[in-house]
Scaffold this motif. Structure first.
Motif, short mmCIF file in Angstrom:
data_model
loop_
_atom_site.label_atom_id
_atom_site.label_comp_id
_atom_site.label_asym_id
_atom_site.label_seq_id
_atom_site.Cartn_x
_atom_site.Cartn_y
_atom_site.Cartn_z
N LEU A 1 6.51 68.85 -17.55
CA LEU A 1 7.56 69.55 -18.29
C LEU A 1 7.47 71.05 -18.09
CD1 LEU A 1 8.10 67.81 -21.76
CD2 LEU A 1 9.75 68.14 -19.93
N ASP A 2 6.24 71.56 -18.01
CA ASP A 2 6.04 72.99 -17.76
C ASP A 2 6.73 73.41 -16.47
OD1 ASP A 2 4.76 74.44 -19.72
OD2 ASP A 2 2.78 73.72 -19.16
N ALA A 3 6.44 72.68 -15.40
CA ALA A 3 6.99 73.00 -14.09
C ALA A 3 8.51 72.86 -14.09
CB ALA A 3 6.37 72.09 -13.02
N THR A 4 8.99 71.81 -14.74
CA THR A 4 10.44 71.57 -14.79
C THR A 4 11.15 72.68 -15.54
OG1 THR A 4 10.06 69.19 -14.72
CG2 THR A 4 12.23 69.93 -15.45
N ARG A 5 10.56 73.09 -16.66
CA ARG A 5 11.20 74.16 -17.43
C ARG A 5 11.26 75.46 -16.62
NH1 ARG A 5 10.03 76.73 -23.47
NH2 ARG A 5 11.98 77.89 -23.50
N GLU A 6 10.18 75.77 -15.92
CA GLU A 6 10.17 77.00 -15.13
C GLU A 6 11.26 76.98 -14.06
OE1 GLU A 6 7.22 79.77 -12.36
OE2 GLU A 6 6.37 78.13 -13.56
N ILE A 7 11.42 75.82 -13.40
CA ILE A 7 12.46 75.68 -12.38
C ILE A 7 13.84 75.90 -12.99
CG2 ILE A 7 13.61 74.06 -10.82
CD1 ILE A 7 10.83 72.79 -10.35
N LEU A 8 14.11 75.22 -14.11
CA LEU A 8 15.41 75.34 -14.76
C LEU A 8 15.66 76.75 -15.27
CD1 LEU A 8 15.54 71.99 -16.78
CD2 LEU A 8 16.77 72.55 -14.69
N GLU A 9 14.64 77.36 -15.86
CA GLU A 9 14.77 78.73 -16.36
C GLU A 9 15.14 79.68 -15.24
OE1 GLU A 9 14.45 80.25 -19.33
OE2 GLU A 9 13.11 79.11 -20.62
N ARG A 10 14.42 79.59 -14.13
CA ARG A 10 14.65 80.52 -13.03
C ARG A 10 16.00 80.28 -12.36
NH1 ARG A 10 9.42 82.55 -9.76
NH2 ARG A 10 7.96 82.73 -11.47
N LEU A 11 16.36 79.01 -12.19
CA LEU A 11 17.66 78.71 -11.57
C LEU A 11 18.80 79.27 -12.41
CD1 LEU A 11 17.23 75.03 -10.28
CD2 LEU A 11 17.62 77.08 -8.90
N GLU A 12 18.77 79.01 -13.70
CA GLU A 12 19.85 79.48 -14.56
C GLU A 12 19.88 81.01 -14.62
OE1 GLU A 12 20.49 77.90 -18.38
OE2 GLU A 12 20.74 75.85 -17.68
N ALA A 13 18.70 81.62 -14.74
CA ALA A 13 18.64 83.08 -14.82
C ALA A 13 19.12 83.73 -13.52
CB ALA A 13 17.22 83.53 -15.13
N HIS A 14 18.79 83.11 -12.39
CA HIS A 14 19.22 83.67 -11.11
C HIS A 14 20.73 83.51 -10.92
CE1 HIS A 14 19.01 85.06 -7.01
NE2 HIS A 14 19.63 83.97 -6.60
N ARG A 15 21.26 82.36 -11.29
CA ARG A 15 22.70 82.15 -11.17
C ARG A 15 23.47 83.11 -12.08
NH1 ARG A 15 24.82 76.08 -10.77
NH2 ARG A 15 26.66 77.35 -11.00
N ARG A 16 22.92 83.36 -13.25
CA ARG A 16 23.56 84.28 -14.19
C ARG A 16 23.55 85.71 -13.62
NH1 ARG A 16 20.41 83.14 -18.27
NH2 ARG A 16 21.57 81.28 -18.83
#
Length: 204
Positions: free
Chosen positions: A74-89
């Motif tokens: 879950l740690d790794a998954t959250r980091e991926i999702l956080e970074r993807l969303e933040a980068h797209r934003r």
């Protein structure tokens, strides 16, 4: 190509800088991966109407069981999702800094907010720019920091100039992290978990 009446066509491969091939006279047309189309425009190229060969997208795939039971998943998954969303934003925004003359931060903020493009993500940041004149330290200008859509770059320059903006700098953003990550919350919901449950299982 033959079926569509195109004769004497030769295909060749290239490593890197494929978009420069037409300008260099190496190719009449190229087949390339395109996301936003920025690189094409920068090289004076345009997509041929009906020229899409295949459409694709990146998909994050995970095992529900592993996400719940495997330590660190879950740690790794959250980091991926956080970074993807933040980068797209961040990818569609510029950070803009400029100096605007004014007698107070409130006056400058009022000027900035009078322009339709400058509400920013939550509003402008305004801070004094101090200089020394005749031995006296004073703030004649205020530095403003805002975010504007990339597609509105030219309009934002004109609007800044309209309120006396100078020393206007546009910076590329890498990430914009929000208070919440919608896709993370959606994932927890699908797993039947809440943030506190993920924390208890070592996922936060």
């Amino acid at each position: 190509m033959n079926e569509n009446g195109l004769k004497n066509v030769t295909f060749s491969t290239a490593d890197g800088a494929l978009e420069a091939a037409p300008a260099m006279g190496i190719a009449d047309a190229i087949l390339d991966l395109v996301s936003s189309g920025t690189t094409l425009r920068e090289n004076n190229l345009k997509e041929i109407e009906g020229g899409v060969v295949v459409e694709s997208q990146a998909v994050l795939v995970a095992s529900r069981k592993s996400l719940i039971q495997r330590k660190g998943a879950l740690d790794a998954t959250r980091e991926i999702l956080e970074r993807l969303e933040a980068h797209r934003r961040a990818d569609v925004q510029f950070k803009v800094t400029a100096n605007v003359r004014g007698s107070s931060a409130e006056e400058v903020a009022e000027q900035v907010l009078s322009q339709p493009l400058f509400s920013g993500l939550q509003g402008p940041t305004v801070s004094p720019v101090f200089c020394k004149r005749n031995g006296i330290v004073a703030a004649d200008y205020y530095d403003i920091v805002i975010c504007v859509p990339k597609k509105e770059l030219n309009k934002s320059i004109l609007q800044l100039r309209a309120i006396g903006g100078t020393k206007i700098i546009f910076s590329q953003l890498t990430y914009i992290f929000d208070e919440e990550t919608p896709r993370w919350n959606e994932l927890l919901s699908k797993l039947g978990m809440k943030a506190k449950d993920a924390h208890a299982s070592g996922g936060l």
